[in-house]
Design a protein around this motif. Structure first.
Motif, PDB file in Angstrom:
ATOM      1  N   LYS A 173       0.947  -1.176   0.145  1.00  0.00           N
ATOM      2  CA  LYS A 173       0.071   0.083   0.002  1.00  0.00           C
ATOM      3  C   LYS A 173       0.855   1.236  -0.043  1.00  0.00           C
ATOM      4  O   LYS A 173       0.748   2.205  -0.851  1.00  0.00           O
ATOM      5  CB  LYS A 173      -0.916   0.080   1.168  1.00  0.00           C
ATOM      6  CG  LYS A 173      -1.809   1.299   1.463  1.00  0.00           C
ATOM      7  CD  LYS A 173      -2.798   1.257   0.306  1.00  0.00           C
ATOM      8  CE  LYS A 173      -3.825   2.478   0.257  1.00  0.00           C
ATOM      9  NZ  LYS A 173      -4.731   2.472  -0.647  1.00  0.00           N
ATOM     10  N   GLU A 174       1.800   1.216   0.648  1.00  0.00           N
ATOM     11  CA  GLU A 174       2.877   2.455   0.864  1.00  0.00           C
ATOM     12  C   GLU A 174       3.338   2.642  -0.552  1.00  0.00           C
ATOM     13  O   GLU A 174       3.576   3.629  -1.104  1.00  0.00           O
ATOM     14  CB  GLU A 174       3.793   2.392   1.768  1.00  0.00           C
ATOM     15  CG  GLU A 174       4.891   3.163   2.258  1.00  0.00           C
ATOM     16  CD  GLU A 174       5.918   3.195   3.213  1.00  0.00           C
ATOM     17  OE1 GLU A 174       6.926   3.879   3.402  1.00  0.00           O
ATOM     18  OE2 GLU A 174       5.824   2.048   3.806  1.00  0.00           O
ATOM     19  N   ASN A 184       1.068   4.241  -3.074  1.00  0.00           N
ATOM     20  CA  ASN A 184       0.905   5.611  -2.874  1.00  0.00           C
ATOM     21  C   ASN A 184       2.010   6.367  -3.222  1.00  0.00           C
ATOM     22  O   ASN A 184       1.900   7.434  -3.907  1.00  0.00           O
ATOM     23  CB  ASN A 184       0.589   5.780  -1.237  1.00  0.00           C
ATOM     24  CG  ASN A 184      -0.467   5.270  -0.729  1.00  0.00           C
ATOM     25  OD1 ASN A 184      -1.500   5.148  -1.574  1.00  0.00           O
ATOM     26  ND2 ASN A 184      -0.563   5.141   0.841  1.00  0.00           N
ATOM     27  N   THR A 192       1.826   6.166  -7.130  1.00  0.00           N
ATOM     28  CA  THR A 192       0.625   7.094  -7.703  1.00  0.00           C
ATOM     29  C   THR A 192       1.052   8.645  -7.593  1.00  0.00           C
ATOM     30  O   THR A 192       0.873   9.438  -8.545  1.00  0.00           O
ATOM     31  CB  THR A 192      -0.575   6.852  -6.770  1.00  0.00           C
ATOM     32  OG1 THR A 192      -0.741   5.617  -6.842  1.00  0.00           O
ATOM     33  CG2 THR A 192      -1.674   7.631  -7.236  1.00  0.00           C
ATOM     34  N   GLU A 193       1.818   8.983  -6.413  1.00  0.00           N
ATOM     35  CA  GLU A 193       2.041  10.572  -6.396  1.00  0.00           C
ATOM     36  C   GLU A 193       3.068  10.673  -7.558  1.00  0.00           C
ATOM     37  O   GLU A 193       3.177  11.926  -8.217  1.00  0.00           O
ATOM     38  CB  GLU A 193       2.788  10.673  -5.018  1.00  0.00           C
ATOM     39  CG  GLU A 193       3.058  12.125  -4.646  1.00  0.00           C
ATOM     40  CD  GLU A 193       3.601  12.327  -3.433  1.00  0.00           C
ATOM     41  OE1 GLU A 193       4.486  13.355  -3.310  1.00  0.00           O
ATOM     42  OE2 GLU A 193       3.529  11.505  -2.287  1.00  0.00           O
TER      43      GLU A 193
END
Length: 335
Positions: free
Chosen positions: A125-126, A129, A132-133
């Motif tokens: 999940k990290e 993120n 995605t950024e």
């Protein structure tokens, strides 16, 4: 049915010629005049005017639409369907790279959802993120380049073609072409040793009329080094829209183990195309294809096909599904 394979642009595979092509428009011009010469030759004249399908995979998401565009805008006595000697009737592209600005948005979702779909954790999940950024910056770079060529920053000077999208794959020795596979000495995840061995057999070279001292390699670093950053970031969707606007069938297919040109990104491209039946395609339901071999979506002349349990090279992983797919496409049957 006859199949003609092309090594292009000049300098890759067994192709010869000046290494001056650095964008798909130049490649399209070369292929166009090659085809005209072939159909005018003693051997090729028998096929002049026959139905012509263009097909390719991966960066053919750039090459193939550009070649179709060049044929459709023939300018040498063309008939609106492909020219005096070329009767273009359809285009098929597998795991194609069409638009960085769209497809880069789908790297993180594709890698992250792979655990739920196939039980293989590619992204935490990290990491999702972070990717995605980072994708937001890369997408902006691609959009700026499409708007103004002067804004095209070299990918090599950014993190997009390295840590942002591919860092975790290097850390895990995981293939970007098949996320279920680990990269090892026996499976480099880049080259296809069986293809390279076959094409370098003396018997193969003799059959292809290639000098025996020529060596076939899968990738050309020289051609890659010369290639235009503008071309890599440019979208070829307008060319696909032109093909659809000419009422010719287009098949976009993708193996669902692939990451680098994944099916989520290819479907996003298909849904973003601006053409007569765009709303119909967007509203169409995904449905089973061939009793669990894949999932399809169609409207008008556009079809999207997700092939199950296949990576970047769909025919290598799923030859039976691939044959069924191409037979169906050539027969003009809806997906």
């Amino acid at each position: 049915m006859k199949v003609l394979f092309l090594d292009q642009p000049a300098g890759v595979g067994y192709s010869t010629g000046e290494l001056n092509d650095d964008n798909v428009e130049m490649v399209a011009e070369d292929v166009y005049y090659f085809l005209r010469s072939f159909f005018a030759s003693d051997e090729g004249s028998a096929y002049a005017g026959s139905p012509l399908y263009l097909a390719g995979e991966s960066y053919a998401g750039h090459y193939t639409p550009a070649i179709a565009h060049r044929i459709l805008n023939d300018g040498v006595g063309g008939n609106g369907g492909g020219g005096a000697d070329m009767n273009l009737v359809g285009v098929a592209i597998g795991n194609g790279f069409f638009s960085a600005a769209i497809q880069w948005k789908w790297y993180a979702p594709m890698a992250y959802q792979f655990k739920d779909a196939y039980g293989v954790e590619v992204l935490t999940k990290e990491e999702y993120n972070v990717m995605t950024e980072g994708a937001e910056v890369c997408v902006e770079l691609a959009e700026d380049c499409n708007e103004d060529a002067a804004k095209c920053e070299p990918i090599s000077n950014s993190t997009c073609w390295g840590p942002t999208f591919f860092g975790v794959f290097g850390d895990q020795n995981r293939s970007v072409y098949d996320m279920t596979q680990q990269c090892t000495a026996a499976n480099s995840c880049v080259d296809s040793p069986n293809i390279e061995e076959f094409l370098n057999l003396n018997s193969t070279k003799r059959a292809l009329h290639v000098p025996l001292d020529e060596v076939w390699t899968e990738c050309s670093r020289e051609v890659n080094r010369r290639w235009s950053e503008r071309d890599f970031l440019a979208s070829t969707m307008p060319y696909l829209e032109e093909v659809l606007g000419s009422n010719l069938p287009v098949l976009l297919y993708a193996g669902d183990y692939d990451y680098i040109c994944n099916y989520l990104g290819v479907l996003a491209v298909a849904r973003a195309l601006d053409w007569e039946h765009a709303a119909d395609f967007d509203a169409a339901e995904d449905h089973d294809w061939e009793d669990g071999r894949g999932e399809a979506r169609s409207a008008g002349k556009l079809s999207f096909l997700r092939i199950y349990r296949a990576g970047h090279m769909v025919p290598t992983d799923q030859p039976v599904s691939s044959l069924k797919m191409i037979d169906q496409f050539l027969a003009g049957k809806p997906f």
